[in-house]
Enzyme design. Structure first.
Site, PDB file in Angstrom:
ATOM      1  N   CYS A   2      49.302  42.169  43.699  1.00  0.00           N
ATOM      2  CA  CYS A   2      49.229  41.805  45.115  1.00  0.00           C
ATOM      3  C   CYS A   2      49.699  42.973  45.980  1.00  0.00           C
ATOM      4  CB  CYS A   2      50.055  40.582  45.485  1.00  0.00           C
ATOM      5  SG  CYS A   2      49.642  39.120  44.551  1.00  0.00           S
ATOM      6  N   ARG A  27      45.878  46.770  43.396  1.00  0.00           N
ATOM      7  CA  ARG A  27      47.006  45.900  43.048  1.00  0.00           C
ATOM      8  C   ARG A  27      46.565  44.481  42.719  1.00  0.00           C
ATOM      9  NH1 ARG A  27      52.227  46.474  44.837  1.00  0.00           N
ATOM     10  NH2 ARG A  27      52.782  48.643  45.121  1.00  0.00           N
ATOM     11  N   TRP A  74      46.545  39.125  43.280  1.00  0.00           N
ATOM     12  CA  TRP A  74      46.381  38.978  41.839  1.00  0.00           C
ATOM     13  C   TRP A  74      47.025  37.625  41.519  1.00  0.00           C
ATOM     14  CZ3 TRP A  74      49.388  38.367  37.395  1.00  0.00           C
ATOM     15  CH2 TRP A  74      48.712  38.559  36.185  1.00  0.00           C
ATOM     16  N   ASN A  98      54.130  39.095  47.712  1.00  0.00           N
ATOM     17  CA  ASN A  98      53.883  39.731  46.422  1.00  0.00           C
ATOM     18  C   ASN A  98      55.059  39.386  45.521  1.00  0.00           C
ATOM     19  OD1 ASN A  98      53.444  41.419  44.226  1.00  0.00           O
ATOM     20  ND2 ASN A  98      54.207  43.245  45.290  1.00  0.00           N
ATOM     21  N   GLY A  99      54.797  38.732  44.386  1.00  0.00           N
ATOM     22  CA  GLY A  99      55.876  38.364  43.461  1.00  0.00           C
ATOM     23  C   GLY A  99      55.709  36.923  43.003  1.00  0.00           C
ATOM     24  N   GLU A 479      45.907  53.365  22.080  1.00  0.00           N
ATOM     25  CA  GLU A 479      45.537  53.635  23.469  1.00  0.00           C
ATOM     26  C   GLU A 479      44.004  53.575  23.626  1.00  0.00           C
ATOM     27  OE1 GLU A 479      46.536  53.689  26.315  1.00  0.00           O
ATOM     28  OE2 GLU A 479      45.397  55.099  27.510  1.00  0.00           O
ATOM     29  N   LYS A 483      42.046  50.998  26.073  1.00  0.00           N
ATOM     30  CA  LYS A 483      41.093  51.429  27.101  1.00  0.00           C
ATOM     31  C   LYS A 483      39.787  50.669  26.942  1.00  0.00           C
ATOM     32  CE  LYS A 483      43.079  52.998  29.372  1.00  0.00           C
ATOM     33  NZ  LYS A 483      44.469  53.389  29.291  1.00  0.00           N
ATOM     34  N   GLU A 486      40.152  46.864  27.870  1.00  0.00           N
ATOM     35  CA  GLU A 486      40.392  46.479  29.266  1.00  0.00           C
ATOM     36  C   GLU A 486      39.205  46.734  30.182  1.00  0.00           C
ATOM     37  OE1 GLU A 486      43.479  50.109  30.438  1.00  0.00           O
ATOM     38  OE2 GLU A 486      43.740  48.184  31.399  1.00  0.00           O
ATOM     39  N   HIS A 502      46.072  47.231   3.954  1.00  0.00           N
ATOM     40  CA  HIS A 502      47.034  46.127   3.869  1.00  0.00           C
ATOM     41  C   HIS A 502      46.542  44.905   4.636  1.00  0.00           C
ATOM     42  CE1 HIS A 502      49.835  48.712   1.794  1.00  0.00           C
ATOM     43  NE2 HIS A 502      49.555  49.647   2.691  1.00  0.00           N
ATOM     44  N   LYS A 602      46.581  46.815  38.812  1.00  0.00           N
ATOM     45  CA  LYS A 602      47.131  48.117  38.459  1.00  0.00           C
ATOM     46  C   LYS A 602      48.637  48.061  38.242  1.00  0.00           C
ATOM     47  CE  LYS A 602      46.928  52.581  38.024  1.00  0.00           C
ATOM     48  NZ  LYS A 602      46.377  53.040  36.739  1.00  0.00           N
TER      49      LYS A 602
HETATM   50  O1  M6R Z   1      52.750  51.420  35.883  1.00  0.00           O
HETATM   51  P1  M6R Z   1      53.063  51.321  34.410  1.00  0.00           P
HETATM   52  O2  M6R Z   1      52.814  52.572  33.679  1.00  0.00           O
HETATM   53  O3  M6R Z   1      54.459  50.804  34.181  1.00  0.00           O
HETATM   54  O4  M6R Z   1      52.065  50.235  33.863  1.00  0.00           O
HETATM   55  C1  M6R Z   1      52.114  49.824  32.531  1.00  0.00           C
HETATM   56  C2  M6R Z   1      50.867  49.077  32.132  1.00  0.00           C
HETATM   57  O5  M6R Z   1      50.688  47.963  32.965  1.00  0.00           O
HETATM   58  C3  M6R Z   1      49.614  49.958  32.213  1.00  0.00           C
HETATM   59  O6  M6R Z   1      49.748  51.104  31.441  1.00  0.00           O
HETATM   60  C4  M6R Z   1      48.384  49.164  31.738  1.00  0.00           C
HETATM   61  O7  M6R Z   1      48.490  48.869  30.386  1.00  0.00           O
HETATM   62  C5  M6R Z   1      47.105  49.950  32.045  1.00  0.00           C
HETATM   63  N1  M6R Z   1      46.146  49.094  32.669  1.00  0.00           N
HETATM   64  C6  M6R Z   1      46.478  50.534  30.828  1.00  0.00           C
HETATM   65  O8  M6R Z   1      45.324  51.238  31.127  1.00  0.00           O
END
Ligand code: M6R
Length: 607
Positions: A2, A27, A74, A98-99, A479, A483, A486, A502, A602
């Site tokens: 948000c 956000r 959000w 926001n929160g 990672e 990617k 998501e 395993h 984000k």
């Molecule tokens: O702002 P931050 O680095 O603390 O955020 C952590 C995660 O929310 C962030 O890395 C998230 O996993 C990304 N969308 C990954 O691409």
């Protein structure tokens, strides 16, 4: 999670509010809304879905007025519908939040028992109803806010408009960020300085528990105990231009291609090129006394931390614990004196990471943060601030922040090792030389963009994809999988390549592509053996390696992606590029929303 903005202006605010939301859409983008004060009324416009819907709504039904608040959502409590969209309002009060108000249920029950009517399923609406009740009883807006804030549990940044007082707004924060901006005869509230970038560079960061009354003349700030306080006004340096896509199709693509520049920019603060030594900001504690490092982060930042664990242990021989923040904070971790707690975050506002930081601070740990937003809560609460200089990262999928984090963490690990007497001058110089090679190697990796785009169709139809890596390439495999899932919505998992047999190897058939990260080097042969075990079972391999590795093991692979030959130290930075590009091109092939993938935001400022 948000974004909120408020303007007490001298000119109509509706368009500027919507424009501010554009800069915060990363956000959250489940719904958006504005409320202005005009002709003694609160004028509210809201729309479900992306901001474009609200823009249309405001064009069709203008919201006049020089004072207003706005929100991009959000969703936490309640579906992403127009009814649940902010601002929430009664005839007297409108509010954006926001929160999360964690105690909203008992508050709601109390208000229902008093006969108040709710129109949404959100936690936020209780705040509006409580404020309205006090206003209807004859309290002033400030008195109402002062009475209600202590009753709220959870996290909030609020911007509140009152029908009876059309020339001011009230803001409040606890656990979620909120800034005050000062303009020419105008004053603003925003979730971050970026939201206010074209309006002002003069910013005050509110502290935990602060609340503020803003008028055209300025701001009066109160602390959690209701005492009037001063908060420093600083130049934000935020630039609206930094959040333009330029000639790129997506922010993510732009940010992937910015990596050589921003990694070089970041390294400039951490190495002395002429002396070939690592150089950290002034450290006010005795680094040699650190006997354990605890790394805490979420998502991509967590994977950067996993790579750093290898470096800290290898160079400095310091034991490292690492955990995701959401688990760390509730598992009662053992934190002995002499420990360094290291937090990694792009935003510096991730709720779980911030809570873990505060927990470690209370437990007497020295706090270091690697953070991309230097004015964020984490940055302000650290003993040692290690900024990444990636610039604003707008794409929800983190890319350039990750490689910049790795650059800082490698320098920190080397610095640690030097101070502990674990690295000779020559070894330090060699590390610096390798780090300085990274920008050129990132460029060379980006040269393979077209090849990766060409092969994305091989992955796009898959339902599941596995990523394998060994050593520091294992976190990179995770990672890569993160990617892909998501932004393309393909199920993907990253495994330590030796762990395949395993269990996960049972998943292998000719419908499951397996992406193998195997730079030639000390672990190459081991990884390739694991890759052959997969191939022997019909697995379709995409091998990411250098020319030497591909010559040795590329035969029979479904595809190969060639990387420049690099030193193992910088391989995690360079090999981040092909996994980012692969996810990007697969998402493009599938036609998903690359920069704003479904269900995500984000900056995760709720637990
Ligand atoms: O702002 P931050 O680095 O603390 O955020 C952590 C995660 O929310 C962030 O890395 C998230 O996993 C990304 N969308 C990954 O691409």
């Amino acid at each position: 999670m948000c974004g909120i903005i408020g303007i007490v202006g001298r000119e109509p605010v509706a368009d500027r509010l919507v424009d501010g939301l554009k800069r915060m859409e990363y956000r959250g983008y489940d719904s958006a809304g504005i409320c202005t004060l005009s002709g003694g009324q609160l004028v509210r416009r809201r729309a479900e879905g992306k901001l474009a819907n609200l823009t249309r709504e405001v064009a069709e039904h203008p919201a006049p007025g020089e004072v207003g608040i706005a929100h991009t959502r959000w969703a936490t409590h309640g579906a992403p519908t127009e009814q649940n969209a902010h601002p929430h309002a009664t005839g007297e009060v409108a509010l954006v939040h926001n929160g999360i108000i964690e105690n909203f249920k008992p508050l709601r029950d109390e208000l229902l028992a008093l006969g108040r009517k709710f129109e949404s399923e959100t936690d936020t609406e209780v705040v509006v109803q409580m404020l309205s009740r006090h206003i209807e009883e004859g309290k002033s807006p400030a008195e109402a806010v002062r009475t209600v804030l202590p009753r709220l549990r959870g996290a909030f940044a609020l911007a509140i408009a009152f029908r009876q007082d059309p020339d001011m707004l009230i803001g409040a924060r606890l656990g979620s960020p909120l800034v005050v901006g000062y303009g020419e005869g105008e004053t603003y509230l925003g979730s971050d300085a970026l939201a206010l970038a074209p309006l002002t560079q003069d910013i005050s960061y509110l502290e935990e528990g602060d609340w503020v009354i803003i008028t055209r003349e300025g701001a009066t700030i109160f602390d959690v105990d209701g005492n009037e306080v001063e908060r420093a006004v600083t130049k934000s340096g935020a630039s609206a231009a930094a959040i333009e896509k330029g000639n790129y199709r997506h922010f993510m693509q732009k940010e992937i291609f910015e990596q050589p520049t921003v990694v070089a920019q970041t390294l400039r603060s951490y190495v002395r090129q002429l002396e070939r030594t690592v150089a950290l900001p002034q450290i006010d504690f005795d680094i040699t006394s650190i006997n354990r490092v605890t790394i805490v982060a979420c998502g991509t930042s967590f994977y950067a931390g996993m790579v750093a664990k290898y470096w800290f242990e290898m160079f400095a021989r310091v034991p490292v614990d690492i955990d995701v923040a959401s688990e760390f904070r509730y598992r009662d971790p053992v934190l002995e004196p002499g420990g360094l707690a290291l937090f990694i975050s792009q935003s510096g506002e991730t709720a779980d990471t911030l809570a873990a930081l505060r927990h470690c601070k209370e437990a007497g740990q020295t706090i270091a943060v690697v953070v991309n937003v230097p004015t964020s809560s984490m940055a302000r609460e650290a003993d040692l601030l290690l900024p990444t200089h990636a610039g604003p990262e707008i794409g929800v999928a983190s890319t350039k922040a990750f490689t910049c984090q790795l650059a800082v963490l490698a320098a920190l690990a080397a610095h640690f090792a030097v101070k502990k007497g674990r690295l000779s001058k020559d070894e330090e110089r060699a590390i610096v030389d390798h780090l300085l090679e990274a920008p050129a190697c990132l460029n060379a990796a980006l040269d393979h963009d077209d090849d990766i785009a060409q092969m994305a169709h091989l992955i796009a139809p898959a339902r599941d994809v596995l990523y394998l890596g060994r050593g520091p390439d294992y976190p990179l495999a995770m990672e890569g999988a993160l990617k892909l899932k998501e932004i393309s919505y393909i199920h993907a998992e990253g495994y330590a390549s030796g762990e395949m047999k395993h269990g996960p190897i049972a998943l292998i058939d000719d419908h499951v592509p397996v992406v193998v990260l195997a730079p030639s080097g000390p672990l190459f042969e081991k990884t390739v053996s694991n890759m052959q075990e997969v191939r022997a079972r019909g697995g379709k391999i995409v091998l990411i390696s250098d020319a030497e590795g591909i010559a040795e093991a590329g035969e029979g692979c479904m595809a190969t992606i060639e990387m420049p030959k690099v030193h193992p130290l910088i391989a995690p930075l360079v090999y981040a590029v092909p996994v980012q590009l692969l996810a990007y091109h697969v998402a493009c092939a599938k036609g998903t929303d690359v920069d704003q993938p479904r269900n995500l935001a984000k900056s995760v400022t709720v637990e």
